[in-house]
Design a protein around this motif. Structure first.
Motif, short mmCIF file in Angstrom:
data_model
loop_
_atom_site.label_atom_id
_atom_site.label_comp_id
_atom_site.label_asym_id
_atom_site.label_seq_id
_atom_site.Cartn_x
_atom_site.Cartn_y
_atom_site.Cartn_z
N MET A 163 0.82 -1.19 0.00
CA MET A 163 0.00 0.00 0.00
C MET A 163 0.87 1.25 0.00
SD MET A 163 -3.16 0.64 -0.05
CE MET A 163 -4.38 1.82 0.31
N LYS A 164 1.95 1.24 0.76
CA LYS A 164 2.84 2.38 0.82
C LYS A 164 3.49 2.63 -0.54
CE LYS A 164 6.56 4.29 3.57
NZ LYS A 164 7.49 4.09 4.66
N ALA A 165 3.80 1.57 -1.25
CA ALA A 165 4.42 1.69 -2.58
C ALA A 165 3.45 2.33 -3.56
CB ALA A 165 4.88 0.33 -3.08
N ILE A 166 2.18 1.99 -3.45
CA ILE A 166 1.17 2.57 -4.34
C ILE A 166 1.03 4.07 -4.07
CG2 ILE A 166 -1.30 2.59 -4.90
CD1 ILE A 166 -1.30 -0.43 -4.45
N LYS A 167 1.03 4.46 -2.82
CA LYS A 167 0.94 5.88 -2.48
C LYS A 167 2.15 6.64 -3.02
CE LYS A 167 -1.89 5.54 1.69
NZ LYS A 167 -1.95 5.78 3.14
N GLN A 168 3.33 6.03 -2.89
CA GLN A 168 4.54 6.69 -3.40
C GLN A 168 4.48 6.82 -4.91
OE1 GLN A 168 7.69 4.27 -1.80
NE2 GLN A 168 7.89 5.54 0.04
N LEU A 169 4.00 5.77 -5.58
CA LEU A 169 3.88 5.80 -7.03
C LEU A 169 2.89 6.89 -7.46
CD1 LEU A 169 4.53 4.61 -9.79
CD2 LEU A 169 2.66 2.99 -9.43
N LEU A 170 1.75 6.97 -6.80
CA LEU A 170 0.77 8.01 -7.12
C LEU A 170 1.33 9.41 -6.88
CD1 LEU A 170 -2.55 6.44 -5.78
CD2 LEU A 170 -1.89 6.80 -8.15
N LEU A 171 2.06 9.58 -5.81
CA LEU A 171 2.67 10.87 -5.51
C LEU A 171 3.68 11.24 -6.60
CD1 LEU A 171 3.03 13.26 -3.61
CD2 LEU A 171 4.74 11.93 -2.38
N MET A 172 4.48 10.29 -7.00
CA MET A 172 5.47 10.55 -8.07
C MET A 172 4.76 10.93 -9.37
SD MET A 172 8.65 10.08 -7.06
CE MET A 172 9.58 9.51 -8.44
N MET A 173 3.66 10.24 -9.68
CA MET A 173 2.92 10.55 -10.90
C MET A 173 2.29 11.93 -10.83
SD MET A 173 1.21 6.86 -11.82
CE MET A 173 0.17 7.57 -13.07
N MET A 174 1.78 12.30 -9.66
CA MET A 174 1.17 13.61 -9.51
C MET A 174 2.19 14.72 -9.68
SD MET A 174 -1.48 12.85 -6.35
CE MET A 174 -1.59 14.57 -5.93
N ILE A 175 3.43 14.46 -9.37
CA ILE A 175 4.48 15.46 -9.50
C ILE A 175 5.03 15.49 -10.93
CG2 ILE A 175 6.83 16.06 -8.79
CD1 ILE A 175 6.07 15.00 -6.00
N THR A 176 5.25 14.34 -11.54
CA THR A 176 5.94 14.30 -12.83
C THR A 176 5.02 14.52 -14.03
OG1 THR A 176 5.74 11.89 -12.89
CG2 THR A 176 7.79 12.81 -12.01
N VAL A 177 3.78 14.08 -13.97
CA VAL A 177 2.89 14.22 -15.13
C VAL A 177 2.66 15.68 -15.50
CG1 VAL A 177 0.55 13.78 -15.98
CG2 VAL A 177 1.83 11.95 -14.87
N PRO A 178 2.36 16.57 -14.56
CA PRO A 178 2.20 17.98 -14.96
C PRO A 178 3.48 18.58 -15.55
CG PRO A 178 1.23 17.64 -12.80
CD PRO A 178 1.97 16.39 -13.17
N LEU A 179 4.62 18.14 -15.06
CA LEU A 179 5.88 18.68 -15.59
C LEU A 179 6.11 18.22 -17.02
CD1 LEU A 179 8.23 18.31 -12.49
CD2 LEU A 179 7.15 20.38 -13.37
N MET A 180 5.63 17.04 -17.35
CA MET A 180 5.78 16.54 -18.71
C MET A 180 4.96 17.37 -19.68
SD MET A 180 5.79 12.44 -17.90
CE MET A 180 5.09 12.05 -19.46
N ALA A 181 3.87 17.95 -19.23
CA ALA A 181 3.01 18.75 -20.09
C ALA A 181 3.60 20.13 -20.36
CB ALA A 181 1.63 18.89 -19.46
N CYS A 182 4.63 20.53 -19.65
CA CYS A 182 5.24 21.84 -19.81
C CYS A 182 6.36 21.81 -20.83
CB CYS A 182 5.77 22.35 -18.46
SG CYS A 182 4.49 22.63 -17.25
N ASP A 183 6.10 21.23 -21.96
CA ASP A 183 7.10 21.14 -23.01
C ASP A 183 7.27 22.51 -23.66
OD1 ASP A 183 8.84 20.30 -24.91
OD2 ASP A 183 7.35 19.21 -26.10
N THR A 184 8.50 22.97 -23.78
CA THR A 184 8.75 24.29 -24.37
C THR A 184 9.03 24.21 -25.86
OG1 THR A 184 11.11 24.13 -23.83
CG2 THR A 184 9.67 25.23 -22.23
#
Length: 68
Positions: A1-22
């Motif tokens: 369960m802790k691994a899933i929370k960490q994975l979701l947290l990582m996705m919440m941080i990295t996915v928006p940054l991927m959309a900021c393509d210059t």
């Protein structure tokens, strides 16, 4: 369960940054160019209208001898 929370947290941080393509593609660059051209045209038309108005005021003052 802790691994899933960490994975979701990582996705919440990295996915928006991927959309900021210059790197804009050619269509994005063309759209920006069109926006700039439209803005420059609007400014030029405003300047021309001001010049015409000033010319009309000058002509009115020459004819009437007063401020118009």
């Amino acid at each position: 369960m802790k691994a899933i929370k960490q994975l979701l947290l990582m996705m919440m941080i990295t996915v928006p940054l991927m959309a900021c393509d210059t790197n804009d593609g050619p269509v994005e660059e063309m759209g920006e160019s069109m926006d700039n051209a439209a803005e420059e045209t609007k400014d030029a038309m405003g300047d021309a209208a001001d010049d015409v108005g000033d010319g009309m005021e000058d002509a009115c003052e020459e004819v009437s001898g007063e401020n118009c």
